[in-house]
Design a protein around this motif. Structure first.
Motif, PDB file in Angstrom:
ATOM      1  N   ASP A  28       9.416  -6.600   0.085  1.00  0.00           N
ATOM      2  CA  ASP A  28       8.508  -5.441   0.091  1.00  0.00           C
ATOM      3  C   ASP A  28       7.093  -5.861   0.477  1.00  0.00           C
ATOM      4  O   ASP A  28       6.411  -5.179   1.242  1.00  0.00           O
ATOM      5  N   GLN A  31       6.907  -6.577   4.161  1.00  0.00           N
ATOM      6  CA  GLN A  31       6.822  -5.355   4.955  1.00  0.00           C
ATOM      7  C   GLN A  31       5.393  -4.818   4.988  1.00  0.00           C
ATOM      8  O   GLN A  31       4.930  -4.328   6.019  1.00  0.00           O
ATOM      9  N   VAL A  32       4.672  -4.932   3.886  1.00  0.00           N
ATOM     10  CA  VAL A  32       3.264  -4.517   3.861  1.00  0.00           C
ATOM     11  C   VAL A  32       2.438  -5.449   4.735  1.00  0.00           C
ATOM     12  O   VAL A  32       1.580  -4.997   5.504  1.00  0.00           O
ATOM     13  N   ARG A  34       3.502  -7.059   7.281  1.00  0.00           N
ATOM     14  CA  ARG A  34       3.851  -6.703   8.659  1.00  0.00           C
ATOM     15  C   ARG A  34       3.059  -5.487   9.122  1.00  0.00           C
ATOM     16  O   ARG A  34       2.539  -5.445  10.236  1.00  0.00           O
ATOM     17  N   ARG A  35       2.966  -4.483   8.263  1.00  0.00           N
ATOM     18  CA  ARG A  35       2.233  -3.272   8.622  1.00  0.00           C
ATOM     19  C   ARG A  35       0.746  -3.562   8.815  1.00  0.00           C
ATOM     20  O   ARG A  35       0.111  -3.021   9.713  1.00  0.00           O
ATOM     21  N   LEU A  36       0.196  -4.442   7.994  1.00  0.00           N
ATOM     22  CA  LEU A  36      -1.234  -4.753   8.076  1.00  0.00           C
ATOM     23  C   LEU A  36      -1.583  -5.635   9.267  1.00  0.00           C
ATOM     24  O   LEU A  36      -2.646  -5.480   9.869  1.00  0.00           O
ATOM     25  N   THR A  37      -0.700  -6.572   9.605  1.00  0.00           N
ATOM     26  CA  THR A  37      -1.033  -7.569  10.615  1.00  0.00           C
ATOM     27  C   THR A  37      -0.381  -7.332  11.966  1.00  0.00           C
ATOM     28  O   THR A  37      -0.860  -7.848  12.979  1.00  0.00           O
ATOM     29  N   GLY A  38       0.740  -6.630  11.987  1.00  0.00           N
ATOM     30  CA  GLY A  38       1.460  -6.445  13.235  1.00  0.00           C
ATOM     31  C   GLY A  38       2.385  -7.610  13.572  1.00  0.00           C
ATOM     32  O   GLY A  38       2.945  -7.667  14.661  1.00  0.00           O
ATOM     33  N   LEU A  41       8.705  -9.242  11.085  1.00  0.00           N
ATOM     34  CA  LEU A  41       9.092  -9.294   9.678  1.00  0.00           C
ATOM     35  C   LEU A  41       9.340 -10.731   9.231  1.00  0.00           C
ATOM     36  O   LEU A  41       8.968 -11.113   8.124  1.00  0.00           O
ATOM     37  N   SER A  44       6.015 -12.426   8.818  1.00  0.00           N
ATOM     38  CA  SER A  44       5.348 -11.836   7.655  1.00  0.00           C
ATOM     39  C   SER A  44       5.920 -12.397   6.368  1.00  0.00           C
ATOM     40  O   SER A  44       5.180 -12.673   5.418  1.00  0.00           O
ATOM     41  N   ALA A  70      -2.750  -1.826  -1.040  1.00  0.00           N
ATOM     42  CA  ALA A  70      -1.391  -1.724  -0.493  1.00  0.00           C
ATOM     43  C   ALA A  70      -0.533  -2.910  -0.931  1.00  0.00           C
ATOM     44  O   ALA A  70       0.641  -2.738  -1.285  1.00  0.00           O
TER      45      ALA A  70
END
Length: 90
Positions: A28, A31-32, A34-38, A41, A44, A70
């Motif tokens: 989890d 995944q956060v 990944r969303r923050l850095t691009g 997975l 990340s 987050a």
């Protein structure tokens, strides 16, 4: 000009987002991240497991606090740190 640099009072001090503990739900948190850095997975997850890890650096304080929120919501321990003053300002 004498080559002096000045930090204006209105300048936003850059912050770093540091992940200190991913907690028990590493996927989890990854995944956060990944969303923050691009990042992918896989990358990340690797970043989330190598703590302390700087997730983001040189971002405004509001964005850093949002990223920390987050990460904490995903079960991680994270903090926003002010970047140290550059050497040329001392």
């Amino acid at each position: 000009m004498t080559g002096e640099y000045f930090l204006l009072v209105c300048d936003d001090i850059p912050h770093d987002v540091v992940l200190t503990d991913p907690g028990v739900q590493v996927l989890d948190v990854a995944q956060v991240v990944r969303r923050l850095t691009g990042l992918s997975l896989w990358r990340s997850k690797v970043l989330a497991t190598r703590v302390p890890a700087t997730i983001l650096d040189g971002i405004p304080e509001e964005a850093a606090e949002a990223a920390v929120t987050a990460l904490r919501a995903a079960g991680a321990q994270a903090e926003a740190r002010e970047q140290p003053e550059p050497d040329f300002l001392r």
